[in-house]
Design a protein around this motif. Structure first.
Motif, mmCIF file in Angstrom:
data_model
loop_
_atom_site.group_PDB
_atom_site.id
_atom_site.type_symbol
_atom_site.label_atom_id
_atom_site.label_comp_id
_atom_site.label_asym_id
_atom_site.label_seq_id
_atom_site.Cartn_x
_atom_site.Cartn_y
_atom_site.Cartn_z
ATOM 1 N N ASP A 1 0.730 3.694 -2.958
ATOM 2 C CA ASP A 1 0.600 5.119 -2.625
ATOM 3 C C ASP A 1 1.573 6.456 -3.404
ATOM 4 O O ASP A 1 1.381 7.642 -3.873
ATOM 5 C CB ASP A 1 0.530 4.739 -1.310
ATOM 6 C CG ASP A 1 0.089 6.330 -0.865
ATOM 7 O OD1 ASP A 1 -1.586 6.553 -1.287
ATOM 8 O OD2 ASP A 1 0.897 7.432 -0.426
ATOM 9 N N ARG A 2 2.456 5.950 -3.825
ATOM 10 C CA ARG A 2 3.902 6.683 -4.754
ATOM 11 C C ARG A 2 3.421 6.578 -5.987
ATOM 12 O O ARG A 2 4.271 7.324 -6.455
ATOM 13 C CB ARG A 2 5.092 6.472 -3.957
ATOM 14 C CG ARG A 2 5.367 6.945 -2.498
ATOM 15 C CD ARG A 2 6.548 6.562 -1.427
ATOM 16 N NE ARG A 2 5.835 7.046 0.192
ATOM 17 C CZ ARG A 2 7.482 7.936 0.863
ATOM 18 N NH1 ARG A 2 8.526 8.101 0.372
ATOM 19 N NH2 ARG A 2 7.064 7.961 1.367
ATOM 20 N N TYR B 1 -3.089 2.997 4.967
ATOM 21 C CA TYR B 1 -1.299 2.695 4.761
ATOM 22 C C TYR B 1 -1.427 3.840 3.668
ATOM 23 O O TYR B 1 -0.443 4.420 3.366
ATOM 24 C CB TYR B 1 -0.697 2.048 4.395
ATOM 25 C CG TYR B 1 -0.439 0.859 5.758
ATOM 26 C CD1 TYR B 1 0.367 1.210 6.876
ATOM 27 C CD2 TYR B 1 -2.046 0.126 6.137
ATOM 28 C CE1 TYR B 1 0.675 0.761 7.878
ATOM 29 C CE2 TYR B 1 -1.338 -1.333 7.704
ATOM 30 C CZ TYR B 1 -0.101 -0.346 8.371
ATOM 31 O OH TYR B 1 0.047 -1.607 9.231
ATOM 32 N N ALA B 2 -2.489 3.994 2.720
ATOM 33 C CA ALA B 2 -2.361 4.540 1.905
ATOM 34 C C ALA B 2 -3.283 5.983 1.399
ATOM 35 O O ALA B 2 -4.322 6.475 2.151
ATOM 36 C CB ALA B 2 -3.031 4.220 0.392
ATOM 37 N N LYS B 3 -2.815 6.775 0.918
ATOM 38 C CA LYS B 3 -3.055 8.264 0.754
ATOM 39 C C LYS B 3 -3.844 8.578 -0.337
ATOM 40 O O LYS B 3 -5.166 9.447 -0.377
ATOM 41 C CB LYS B 3 -2.311 9.641 0.921
ATOM 42 C CG LYS B 3 -1.503 9.474 2.493
ATOM 43 C CD LYS B 3 0.082 10.404 2.221
ATOM 44 C CE LYS B 3 0.801 10.444 3.499
ATOM 45 N NZ LYS B 3 2.088 11.223 3.458
ATOM 46 N N ALA C 1 0.750 -1.435 -0.333
ATOM 47 C CA ALA C 1 -0.103 0.112 0.215
ATOM 48 C C ALA C 1 0.715 1.034 0.178
ATOM 49 O O ALA C 1 0.426 2.070 -0.551
ATOM 50 C CB ALA C 1 -1.086 -0.198 1.089
ATOM 51 N N ARG C 2 1.782 1.505 0.764
ATOM 52 C CA ARG C 2 2.238 1.976 0.695
ATOM 53 C C ARG C 2 3.333 2.342 -0.491
ATOM 54 O O ARG C 2 3.840 3.795 -1.076
ATOM 55 C CB ARG C 2 3.123 2.412 2.461
ATOM 56 C CG ARG C 2 2.420 2.279 3.203
ATOM 57 C CD ARG C 2 4.012 2.089 4.672
ATOM 58 N NE ARG C 2 4.111 1.049 4.772
ATOM 59 C CZ ARG C 2 4.941 0.812 6.278
ATOM 60 N NH1 ARG C 2 5.141 1.606 7.215
ATOM 61 N NH2 ARG C 2 4.899 -0.422 6.591
#
Length: 306
Positions: A93-94, A115-117, A89-90
């Motif tokens: 997310d990027r 965990y993801a924005k 997820a992290r």
């Protein structure tokens, strides 16, 4: 729909009635061509379950908005080798602007979103199928002009579709009746949540009586009797669910102007007869098309237009 920008859609209850109506209005405008929007973003699809309509409709919707789609097949990514969900997820997310996830456990969706924005969309879990219900509501609104006061009867297994239909109908002021065999009723916590949302303004009923459930209903809805992951019990379920088959006889008990919906894929002459799904009251193909329009409205609302 600026209020939705950046948000997740993990449950239909993440939306209120005004937001759903706004999505339906935008979907109608996008479908007719009255409004043309661009969204030059990247959508990731992480599907742990098989999919035809959800995968294709999300992909085409994003392409038509001017964006791109990356299909993150779990079998060819590191998640198949046990990479922790939090790590996946992290990282994603990027890279991505938005994620649509189809999985088994609702808790996995919630963990990924924590965990993801970026916005995370529930593209189906064992608990809910909110995107399908947005398309269902759009289809019903196209047929009847408005939603409040209508009665939708769902027949079959008290699965994720039954859960999301209870929430969606309650939010929009529709009466919803869920008819299932004993011991196959929908999730009790979702039922209580839907009744709290309805707050006595509309009916949220669960019954084992199929004939009583369809009486006077404007919408009859069904789904397969064994969902993904339940294939081993499919044959054993047939005699149990037979009284809940959507057939010509059952349809006669509904309102004269009733329509028939099915989220597909259909097992013809099991949960629905071939005659009904191909009949004049079926709106199944409009319903399937509306997946694309409803999800296009959802994508552009969560991401914002360029």
């Amino acid at each position: 729909m600026e209020a939705l920008k950046g948000r997740d859609l993990l449950s239909l209850a993440d939306l209120n009635a005004e937001e759903i109506q706004g999505l339906l209005h935008l979907a109608t405008q996008l479908k007719s061509g009255e409004v043309k929007l661009r969204c030059n973003k990247v959508l990731g699809l992480l599907f742990y379950k098989a999919s035809t309509r959800t995968r294709v409709s999300f992909s085409v919707a994003m392409y038509q908005l001017g964006g791109q789609v990356i299909d993150l097949n779990p079998n060819v990514t590191q998640v198949s080798r046990g990479e922790p969900l939090a790590d996946t997820a992290r990282v994603l997310d990027r890279y991505l602007d938005i994620m649509a996830i189809r999985t088994f456990d609702q808790r996995d969706l919630e963990a990924f979103a924590s965990y993801a924005k970026i916005p995370v969309i529930n593209a189906l879990s064992d608990l809910e199928h909110p995107c399908q219900v947005l398309a269902d509501l759009l289809t019903v609104q196209e047929c009847f002009g408005s939603l409040a006061g209508l009665t939708l009867t769902y027949l079959g297994d008290g699965n994720n579709m039954a859960n999301s239909l209870m929430l969606g109908c309650a939010l929009m002021g529709m009466n919803v009746r869920i008819a299932t065999p004993p011991e196959y009723e929908p999730d009790i916590s979702i039922l209580e949540q839907a009744r709290a949302i309805a707050a006595g303004r509309s009916e949220v009923m669960v019954t084992n009586d199929a004939k009583a459930a369809v009486s006077g209903a404007q919408v009859l809805y069904t789904d397969v009797w064994a969902s993904m992951g339940q294939e081993d019990s499919a044959d054993a379920r047939i005699p149990i669910f037979q009284p809940y088959q959507v057939n010509d006889q059952l349809l006669k008990g509904a309102a004269k102007n009733a329509i028939v919906l099915h989220c597909l894929p259909a097992h013809r002459d099991e949960e629905i007869t071939d005659a009904v799904i191909e009949g004049s009251q079926s709106r199944v193909w409009d319903q399937a098309e509306n997946r694309m329009h409803a999800q296009k409205a959802l994508l552009v609302s969560l991401l914002g237009a360029d």
